[in-house]
Design a protein around this motif. Structure first.
Motif, short mmCIF file in Angstrom:
data_model
loop_
_atom_site.label_atom_id
_atom_site.label_comp_id
_atom_site.label_asym_id
_atom_site.label_seq_id
_atom_site.Cartn_x
_atom_site.Cartn_y
_atom_site.Cartn_z
N ARG A 178 0.84 -1.20 0.00
CA ARG A 178 0.00 0.00 0.00
C ARG A 178 0.88 1.25 0.00
O ARG A 178 0.56 2.25 -0.65
CB ARG A 178 -0.91 -0.03 1.22
CG ARG A 178 -2.06 0.96 1.18
CD ARG A 178 -3.11 0.57 0.19
NE ARG A 178 -4.30 1.41 0.35
CZ ARG A 178 -5.25 1.51 -0.57
NH1 ARG A 178 -5.18 0.81 -1.69
NH2 ARG A 178 -6.30 2.28 -0.36
N VAL A 179 1.97 1.21 0.74
CA VAL A 179 2.92 2.33 0.75
C VAL A 179 3.48 2.55 -0.65
O VAL A 179 3.56 3.69 -1.13
CB VAL A 179 4.07 2.05 1.74
CG1 VAL A 179 5.17 3.09 1.60
CG2 VAL A 179 3.55 2.01 3.17
N LEU A 202 -3.95 5.72 3.44
CA LEU A 202 -3.75 4.30 3.17
C LEU A 202 -5.04 3.50 3.33
O LEU A 202 -5.23 2.48 2.67
CB LEU A 202 -2.68 3.73 4.10
CG LEU A 202 -1.26 4.27 3.99
CD1 LEU A 202 -0.33 3.51 4.93
CD2 LEU A 202 -0.73 4.21 2.56
N LEU A 203 -5.93 3.97 4.21
CA LEU A 203 -7.14 3.22 4.53
C LEU A 203 -8.34 3.59 3.66
O LEU A 203 -9.38 2.95 3.77
CB LEU A 203 -7.51 3.42 6.01
CG LEU A 203 -6.64 2.63 6.99
CD1 LEU A 203 -6.90 3.06 8.42
CD2 LEU A 203 -6.90 1.14 6.82
N GLU A 317 11.62 9.95 -4.19
CA GLU A 317 11.18 10.52 -5.47
C GLU A 317 10.28 9.55 -6.23
O GLU A 317 9.26 9.95 -6.82
CB GLU A 317 12.40 10.89 -6.32
CG GLU A 317 13.22 12.02 -5.72
CD GLU A 317 14.48 12.31 -6.49
OE1 GLU A 317 14.80 11.51 -7.42
OE2 GLU A 317 15.16 13.31 -6.19
N ARG A 318 10.63 8.27 -6.19
CA ARG A 318 9.81 7.27 -6.88
C ARG A 318 8.42 7.18 -6.25
O ARG A 318 7.41 7.09 -6.96
CB ARG A 318 10.49 5.91 -6.83
CG ARG A 318 9.83 4.85 -7.71
CD ARG A 318 10.40 3.49 -7.45
NE ARG A 318 10.03 3.00 -6.12
CZ ARG A 318 8.84 2.50 -5.84
NH1 ARG A 318 7.89 2.45 -6.76
NH2 ARG A 318 8.56 2.07 -4.63
N LEU A 319 8.37 7.21 -4.93
CA LEU A 319 7.09 7.08 -4.24
C LEU A 319 6.23 8.33 -4.43
O LEU A 319 5.00 8.23 -4.46
CB LEU A 319 7.34 6.82 -2.75
CG LEU A 319 7.89 5.42 -2.42
CD1 LEU A 319 8.35 5.36 -0.98
CD2 LEU A 319 6.85 4.36 -2.72
N GLU A 320 6.86 9.50 -4.56
CA GLU A 320 6.08 10.70 -4.85
C GLU A 320 5.42 10.60 -6.23
O GLU A 320 4.27 11.02 -6.41
CB GLU A 320 6.95 11.94 -4.76
CG GLU A 320 7.22 12.39 -3.34
CD GLU A 320 7.63 13.85 -3.26
OE1 GLU A 320 7.30 14.49 -2.26
OE2 GLU A 320 8.27 14.33 -4.20
N LYS A 321 6.13 10.04 -7.19
CA LYS A 321 5.55 9.83 -8.51
C LYS A 321 4.38 8.85 -8.44
O LYS A 321 3.35 9.03 -9.10
CB LYS A 321 6.61 9.34 -9.48
CG LYS A 321 7.69 10.37 -9.80
CD LYS A 321 8.75 9.79 -10.72
CE LYS A 321 9.85 10.81 -11.00
NZ LYS A 321 10.93 10.27 -11.86
N ALA A 322 4.55 7.80 -7.64
CA ALA A 322 3.48 6.82 -7.48
C ALA A 322 2.26 7.46 -6.85
O ALA A 322 1.10 7.17 -7.24
CB ALA A 322 3.96 5.64 -6.61
N GLU A 323 2.48 8.35 -5.87
CA GLU A 323 1.35 9.03 -5.23
C GLU A 323 0.60 9.91 -6.23
O GLU A 323 -0.64 9.95 -6.24
CB GLU A 323 1.87 9.88 -4.06
CG GLU A 323 0.77 10.62 -3.31
CD GLU A 323 1.32 11.52 -2.23
OE1 GLU A 323 0.54 12.28 -1.66
OE2 GLU A 323 2.54 11.47 -1.97
N ARG A 324 1.34 10.61 -7.07
CA ARG A 324 0.68 11.48 -8.06
C ARG A 324 -0.14 10.66 -9.05
O ARG A 324 -1.24 11.05 -9.44
CB ARG A 324 1.73 12.32 -8.80
CG ARG A 324 2.32 13.44 -7.95
CD ARG A 324 3.04 14.45 -8.82
NE ARG A 324 4.25 13.89 -9.43
CZ ARG A 324 5.44 13.93 -8.89
NH1 ARG A 324 5.61 14.49 -7.71
NH2 ARG A 324 6.49 13.41 -9.53
N ARG A 325 0.38 9.48 -9.44
CA ARG A 325 -0.38 8.62 -10.36
C ARG A 325 -1.65 8.09 -9.71
O ARG A 325 -2.68 7.97 -10.33
CB ARG A 325 0.50 7.46 -10.84
CG ARG A 325 1.60 7.86 -11.80
CD ARG A 325 2.19 6.63 -12.49
NE ARG A 325 2.77 5.71 -11.55
CZ ARG A 325 4.05 5.74 -11.17
NH1 ARG A 325 4.86 6.66 -11.66
NH2 ARG A 325 4.53 4.83 -10.32
N ALA A 326 -1.53 7.78 -8.39
CA ALA A 326 -2.70 7.24 -7.67
C ALA A 326 -3.79 8.30 -7.53
O ALA A 326 -4.96 7.99 -7.54
CB ALA A 326 -2.26 6.75 -6.30
#
Length: 326
Positions: A178-179, A202-203, A317-326
């Motif tokens: 989920r993270v 997350l929930l 940086e990778r996780l910030e991109k994933a958040e923007r896509r989500a």
């Protein structure tokens, strides 16, 4: 299930040693450990180095050059945890959190029972948090999820748990998958409400459980709620709550309405209980101004030049991109 524990430390030399000893003594061993030190000046780093020597390559100490607050520390630690692709759960806690011997085993046993009862959509778990007298800590006692369906409530109760909508970072278990999908806590929150926003994010569309089988002791100076006498930290309470309501997608619209009303009532109780209302009025004014006129900066920008290791910054940086896509 592989579990990486993340402990964020700042100037609590004695307590960080006790917390690390408790992690080493878990009846179900922690697979990996990440300690993030927020530029402590009291010898906490030396205590952590001494304790981590016994962990060998299963432990990592990240020494930040600036104090990034709890929000920044947890963002760094969680990113460092999920760099390991084998990590299934990230277990986060402050340095004044002392886990009971079965804290990890109890949480994982609850998850196993929950998984056996149906779809494995569990994203977050939270431990039972007590004070030094063994009674529930009012600062970290979760509330049941609003509008949880009957089937949700019954399924949670069947495994000895309770459905939740958010949880504090005082012993929270975050599903690594989920993270990786939704990103990190927002480091610009610095203190307060970063765990509320992040766990709720997350929930949203997933399941969370309060798990009394996992018990930790939160060794605060007093057994009381965080709004009893917040002092200058009240600024972060106001600003960050407004950021949640204005900028975050963690809550549904009807939830924002309910939580905003609850926050106003909480702030009123804080004023009534305070011995320094002038300070609170100043915090309220500044918090309201910043919370309504500014937006939180990206976590990458906040943490730049704070001593974050290169591989962890790449993951941020990778996780910030994933958040923007989500």
């Amino acid at each position: 299930m592989r579990v990486t524990a993340v402990l964020v430390a700042y100037n609590r030399r004695e307590l960080v040693g006790e917390a690390l000893d408790a992690l080493a003594a878990q009846s179900r061993s922690v697979d990996r450990l990440v300690v993030v030190d927020n530029a402590s000046t009291d010898g906490s780093i030396e205590v952590a180095e001494e304790r981590l020597a016994a962990w060998g390559d299963r432990a990592r100490l990240i020494k930040l050059e600036k104090n990034t607050g709890g929000a920044g520390g947890f963002a760094v630690g969680i990113a460092a945890a999920v760099v390991d692709e084998d990590t299934d759960w990230v277990w986060v806690m402050d340095d004044d959190t002392v886990p009971g011997a079965d804290a990890l085993a109890g949480a994982l046993a609850t998850h196993e029972r929950y998984r056996a009862s149906g779809r494995d959509d569990l994203a977050v778990m939270g431990s039972r948090v007590v004070w030094t007298d063994g009674e529930d800590h009012p600062m970290n006692t979760p509330k049941a999820k609003i509008r949880a369906g009957r089937a949700e409530r019954e399924r949670a109760a069947a495994v000895g748990a309770m459905e939740i909508r958010s949880i504090s970072f005082v012993s929270a278990f975050l599903r690594a998958s989920r993270v990786r999908e939704l990103g990190l806590p927002l480091a610009d929150y610095f203190l307060w409400n970063d765990d509320f926003e992040y766990s709720a994010r997350l929930l949203r569309g997933a399941r969370g459980l309060f798990t009394p089988a996992s018990v930790v002791t939160h060794k605060t100076a007093k057994r009381g709620s965080s709004d009893a006498d917040p002092g200058p930290r009240f600024f972060f309470e106001v600003r960050n709550k407004l950021w949640v309501f204005r900028r975050s997608d963690a809550l549904y619209g009807w939830e924002k309405f309910l939580y905003f009303g609850a926050s106003l009532r909480r702030w009123l109780r804080t004023f009534r209980a305070s011995s320094d209302r002038a300070q609170l009025r100043d915090c309220l004014k500044r918090g309201w101004r910043d919370g309504t006129r500014t937006n939180p900066r990206s976590t990458r920008d906040v943490l730049r030049d704070t001593g974050v290791p290169v591989d962890v910054m790449i993951e941020i940086e990778r996780l910030e991109k994933a958040e923007r896509r989500a």
